[in-house]
Design a protein around this motif. Structure first.
Motif, PDB file in Angstrom:
ATOM      1  N   SER A 108      32.562  27.858 -33.942  1.00 28.03           N
ATOM      2  CA  SER A 108      32.513  26.716 -34.845  1.00 28.03           C
ATOM      3  C   SER A 108      33.480  25.605 -34.434  1.00 28.03           C
ATOM      4  O   SER A 108      33.515  24.554 -35.073  1.00 28.03           O
ATOM      5  CB  SER A 108      32.844  27.144 -36.281  1.00 28.03           C
ATOM      6  OG  SER A 108      34.175  27.630 -36.359  1.00 28.03           O
ATOM      7  N   GLY A 109      34.255  25.836 -33.376  1.00 33.16           N
ATOM      8  CA  GLY A 109      35.233  24.842 -32.941  1.00 33.16           C
ATOM      9  C   GLY A 109      34.558  23.594 -32.400  1.00 33.16           C
ATOM     10  O   GLY A 109      33.789  23.641 -31.447  1.00 33.16           O
ATOM     11  N   GLN A 110      34.850  22.443 -33.011  1.00 30.50           N
ATOM     12  CA  GLN A 110      34.243  21.198 -32.572  1.00 30.50           C
ATOM     13  C   GLN A 110      35.010  20.579 -31.407  1.00 30.50           C
ATOM     14  O   GLN A 110      34.464  19.786 -30.650  1.00 30.50           O
ATOM     15  CB  GLN A 110      34.205  20.206 -33.741  1.00 30.50           C
ATOM     16  CG  GLN A 110      33.377  20.697 -34.920  1.00 30.50           C
ATOM     17  CD  GLN A 110      33.425  19.714 -36.067  1.00 30.50           C
ATOM     18  OE1 GLN A 110      33.981  18.621 -35.955  1.00 30.50           O
ATOM     19  NE2 GLN A 110      32.831  20.102 -37.184  1.00 30.50           N
ATOM     20  N   TYR A 111      36.290  20.936 -31.277  1.00 34.30           N
ATOM     21  CA  TYR A 111      37.117  20.353 -30.224  1.00 34.30           C
ATOM     22  C   TYR A 111      37.778  21.495 -29.448  1.00 34.30           C
ATOM     23  O   TYR A 111      38.981  21.663 -29.460  1.00 34.30           O
ATOM     24  CB  TYR A 111      38.181  19.426 -30.810  1.00 34.30           C
ATOM     25  CG  TYR A 111      37.597  18.336 -31.662  1.00 34.30           C
ATOM     26  CD1 TYR A 111      37.007  17.213 -31.085  1.00 34.30           C
ATOM     27  CD2 TYR A 111      37.601  18.442 -33.053  1.00 34.30           C
ATOM     28  CE1 TYR A 111      36.459  16.220 -31.869  1.00 34.30           C
ATOM     29  CE2 TYR A 111      37.050  17.451 -33.841  1.00 34.30           C
ATOM     30  CZ  TYR A 111      36.489  16.341 -33.250  1.00 34.30           C
ATOM     31  OH  TYR A 111      35.945  15.365 -34.030  1.00 34.30           O
TER      32      TYR A 111
ATOM     33  N   ASP B 235      42.101  20.648 -42.835  1.00 31.72           N
ATOM     34  CA  ASP B 235      41.309  19.821 -41.932  1.00 31.72           C
ATOM     35  C   ASP B 235      41.730  19.969 -40.474  1.00 31.72           C
ATOM     36  O   ASP B 235      40.879  20.117 -39.585  1.00 31.72           O
ATOM     37  CB  ASP B 235      41.417  18.340 -42.329  1.00 31.72           C
ATOM     38  CG  ASP B 235      40.745  18.050 -43.664  1.00 31.72           C
ATOM     39  OD1 ASP B 235      39.883  18.858 -44.075  1.00 31.72           O
ATOM     40  OD2 ASP B 235      41.091  17.035 -44.301  1.00 31.72           O
ATOM     41  N   ASN B 236      43.037  19.916 -40.200  1.00 31.94           N
ATOM     42  CA  ASN B 236      43.468  19.977 -38.808  1.00 31.94           C
ATOM     43  C   ASN B 236      43.252  21.356 -38.197  1.00 31.94           C
ATOM     44  O   ASN B 236      42.999  21.475 -36.987  1.00 31.94           O
ATOM     45  CB  ASN B 236      44.943  19.549 -38.662  1.00 31.94           C
ATOM     46  CG  ASN B 236      45.834  20.178 -39.723  1.00 31.94           C
ATOM     47  OD1 ASN B 236      45.391  21.036 -40.485  1.00 31.94           O
ATOM     48  ND2 ASN B 236      47.084  19.740 -39.768  1.00 31.94           N
ATOM     49  N   ALA B 237      43.312  22.398 -39.016  1.00 26.89           N
ATOM     50  CA  ALA B 237      43.019  23.735 -38.512  1.00 26.89           C
ATOM     51  C   ALA B 237      41.525  23.870 -38.210  1.00 26.89           C
ATOM     52  O   ALA B 237      41.139  24.496 -37.219  1.00 26.89           O
ATOM     53  CB  ALA B 237      43.450  24.793 -39.516  1.00 26.89           C
ATOM     54  N   ARG B 238      40.688  23.276 -39.058  1.00 22.22           N
ATOM     55  CA  ARG B 238      39.243  23.302 -38.789  1.00 22.22           C
ATOM     56  C   ARG B 238      38.928  22.577 -37.490  1.00 22.22           C
ATOM     57  O   ARG B 238      38.067  22.995 -36.723  1.00 22.22           O
ATOM     58  CB  ARG B 238      38.467  22.671 -39.943  1.00 22.22           C
ATOM     59  CG  ARG B 238      38.339  23.537 -41.170  1.00 22.22           C
ATOM     60  CD  ARG B 238      37.181  23.084 -42.058  1.00 22.22           C
ATOM     61  NE  ARG B 238      37.309  21.690 -42.445  1.00 22.22           N
ATOM     62  CZ  ARG B 238      37.999  21.266 -43.500  1.00 22.22           C
ATOM     63  NH1 ARG B 238      38.638  22.144 -44.260  1.00 22.22           N
ATOM     64  NH2 ARG B 238      38.056  19.979 -43.809  1.00 22.22           N
ATOM     65  N   ALA B 239      39.637  21.485 -37.235  1.00 20.64           N
ATOM     66  CA  ALA B 239      39.411  20.738 -36.009  1.00 20.64           C
ATOM     67  C   ALA B 239      39.786  21.561 -34.782  1.00 20.64           C
ATOM     68  O   ALA B 239      39.232  21.369 -33.691  1.00 20.64           O
ATOM     69  CB  ALA B 239      40.211  19.433 -36.030  1.00 20.64           C
ATOM     70  N   ASP B 240      40.725  22.470 -34.952  1.00 20.51           N
ATOM     71  CA  ASP B 240      41.189  23.323 -33.855  1.00 20.51           C
ATOM     72  C   ASP B 240      40.567  24.721 -33.914  1.00 20.51           C
ATOM     73  O   ASP B 240      41.115  25.667 -33.334  1.00 20.51           O
ATOM     74  CB  ASP B 240      42.710  23.456 -33.926  1.00 20.51           C
ATOM     75  CG  ASP B 240      43.415  22.217 -33.419  1.00 20.51           C
ATOM     76  OD1 ASP B 240      42.747  21.348 -32.861  1.00 20.51           O
ATOM     77  OD2 ASP B 240      44.649  22.117 -33.604  1.00 20.51           O
ATOM     78  N   ALA B 241      39.452  24.862 -34.612  1.00 27.02           N
ATOM     79  CA  ALA B 241      38.885  26.185 -34.854  1.00 27.02           C
ATOM     80  C   ALA B 241      38.631  26.963 -33.572  1.00 27.02           C
ATOM     81  O   ALA B 241      38.908  28.161 -33.490  1.00 27.02           O
ATOM     82  CB  ALA B 241      37.587  26.060 -35.655  1.00 27.02           C
ATOM     83  N   GLY B 242      38.112  26.300 -32.549  1.00 21.69           N
ATOM     84  CA  GLY B 242      37.826  26.997 -31.298  1.00 21.69           C
ATOM     85  C   GLY B 242      39.076  27.532 -30.644  1.00 21.69           C
ATOM     86  O   GLY B 242      39.133  28.696 -30.204  1.00 21.69           O
TER      87      GLY B 242
END
Length: 275
Positions: free
Chosen positions: A22-25, A113-120
């Motif tokens: 699910s990591g977008q970045y 939010d920032n953890a979701r952005a770093d999910a991968g």
């Protein structure tokens, strides 16, 4: 022979995979970074160790009743003699519930939010934490082959004293997993969140949940105090140190040496080495 593992053991591995997919970045992290050589090493060691641990445990014979009858509680450490070895099913179930909660805790990172952005990136680090923890726990259990407390207590039914895994006491896998997952989550939250209240809740939970898990493993007659203490220390250390190792710039040590002379002769010279 096969090791009967609780179904929840597979949940954190699925959680790690979910984070990765699910990591977008995936290639960029606000607070953590991945490096090919480091991640290849950690994942290879973790995967190999997990397989080796499983093979060793599968090949370890369960203690037979005749062997169990020869055990003497006076042969263990004085601290471990505090355990009466009574098998308590209710405490075992409670410990399973608590470790299940612990294994789900990393999902709370998705609330930020920032953890979701770093999910991968976080998924890879979580996977490494799980694999190294399983390596240390699994191999140690197989090599130590320590009888569980309930094997020493003749008041327990024979089928309990001789059930599969009766010599995998050292060290507590429930406790190490609970500590690894809760400390991992608290560490990541503390790196991403400035709110002291949220940080306090994260670290309080990280401290209490594995301690409670270990206590109920002890009450269930599954582990001695030293099994639980070791599991806590190993899991907490991995849960904190592996994310810490991945912080941006964490593995770059800067050494500065300054050489100065009187202003009339030459300007100050500063030499910086980055390792």
């Amino acid at each position: 022979m096969k090791i009967n593992k609780h179904p929840l053991w597979w949940f954190p591995w699925g959680t790690a995979l979910f984070f990765i997919l699910s990591g977008q970045y995936f290639a960029y992290s606000q607070g953590y970074e991945l490096k090919t050589a480091r991640e290849t090493t950690l994942l290879s060691v973790g995967a190999t160790g997990t397989v080796v641990g499983a093979i060793l445990r599968n090949n370890r014979e369960t203690l037979k009743l005749a062997e169990v009858e020869e055990l003497d509680i006076n042969d263990v450490l004085a601290l471990d003699q505090l355990s009466d070895g009574t098998y308590r099913e209710g405490a075992r179930i409670t410990s399973d519930v608590l470790v299940g909660v612990s294994l789900a805790i990393p999902l709370t990172l998705l609330a930020f939010d920032n953890a979701r952005a770093d999910a991968g990136t976080l998924g890879v680090i979580l996977l490494e934490t799980l694999a190294i923890n399983e390596t240390l726990t699994g191999i140690t259990k197989a090599l130590a082959a320590r009888p569980r407390p309930y094997t020493y207590n003749s008041n327990n039914p024979d089928e309990i004293r001789t059930m599969r895994g009766n010599n995998f006491s050292y060290f507590s896998g429930h406790t190490s997993y609970a500590a690894a997952m809760s400390f991992f989550t608290a560490k990541v939250i503390s790196d991403y969140v400035d709110d002291p209240g949220i940080r306090a809740v994260a670290w309080t939970t990280a401290a209490i949940l594995p301690a409670a898990t270990g206590y109920f493993r002890y009450r269930a007659g599954k582990h001695f105090p030293t099994d639980v203490i070791t599991g806590y220390v190993v899991g907490a250390s991995l849960g904190y140190l592996i994310p810490h190792l991945h912080q941006v710039g964490q593995d770059r040590v800067q050494l500065s040496a300054t050489v100065s002379s009187p202003p009339v002769m030459q300007p100050m010279i500063q030499v910086t080495f980055v390792l």
